[in-house]
Enzyme design. Sequence first.
Site, short mmCIF file in Angstrom:
data_model
loop_
_atom_site.label_atom_id
_atom_site.label_comp_id
_atom_site.label_asym_id
_atom_site.label_seq_id
_atom_site.Cartn_x
_atom_site.Cartn_y
_atom_site.Cartn_z
N GLY A 10 49.49 19.25 22.42
CA GLY A 10 50.51 20.26 22.12
C GLY A 10 51.05 20.04 20.72
N CYS A 11 52.22 20.59 20.47
CA CYS A 11 52.85 20.49 19.16
C CYS A 11 52.92 19.03 18.70
CB CYS A 11 54.25 21.09 19.23
SG CYS A 11 55.18 20.93 17.69
N PHE A 12 52.41 18.78 17.51
CA PHE A 12 52.33 17.39 17.06
C PHE A 12 53.69 16.74 16.82
CE2 PHE A 12 50.38 19.26 12.85
CZ PHE A 12 51.57 19.91 12.51
N TRP A 13 54.74 17.52 16.60
CA TRP A 13 56.07 16.93 16.36
C TRP A 13 56.55 16.11 17.56
CZ3 TRP A 13 58.66 22.25 15.18
CH2 TRP A 13 58.21 22.74 13.95
#
Length: 161
Positions: A10-13
Site C-alpha cells: 500500500g501507500c509507502f508512507w
Amino acid sequence: MTKKVVLGGGCFWGMQDLIRKQNGVVKTTVGYSGGNVENPTYENHEGHAEVVEIEYDPAKTSFKQLLDFFFQIHDPTTLNRQGNDIGSSYRSVIFYSDDKEKEEAINFIGIVNNSKRWKNAVTTAVEPLVKFTKAEDYHQDYLVKNPNGYTCHFRRFGSYL
C-alpha cells in the site's frame, strides 16, 4: 554487514513509518519497484508498486521477522488495494533477491493463510527484485514531517511466529 529487502503493502508512507521503528532496521527508503517505466516518479510510475527498501542488521532481525511484521501492518488479502488507495501501485508484494528469500516468502504466505486470521486468501505477489528507484525527497519520512498525514497502516495482529 547489513542486508536489504524491498516490500510493498500500500501507500509507502504508512509502511515506512511503522517499519523504520522495528528492532534491527537501520534505514528505510521509499520508492518504486516492479514496473516498466524506466525512471518512475510519483506522477508517472505505472506498473510499479509503492515500496519500502529496508536496510537491516541480520544480527538483530531477520528476513522472516520483517515478513512477520509486514503481514501484521497491512491487509494482504485485498488485490491492488489498501484502505482508500486503489490500483496496482498499492499491491501487496515481496521482492526477493535470491532463491532463499523467494522460498522464505512463499513459505511465510503459507503461514499467514494457515493462520485463518483473514477471511480471504493472501494475494501478496512474490517477484524478483530487478530495480528499486528512490522516490522524491518529499515522500521520504513523510509521516515524520507530517505527523497528521494520511495512513491506513496499523498493527492488526500479533506475530504469526
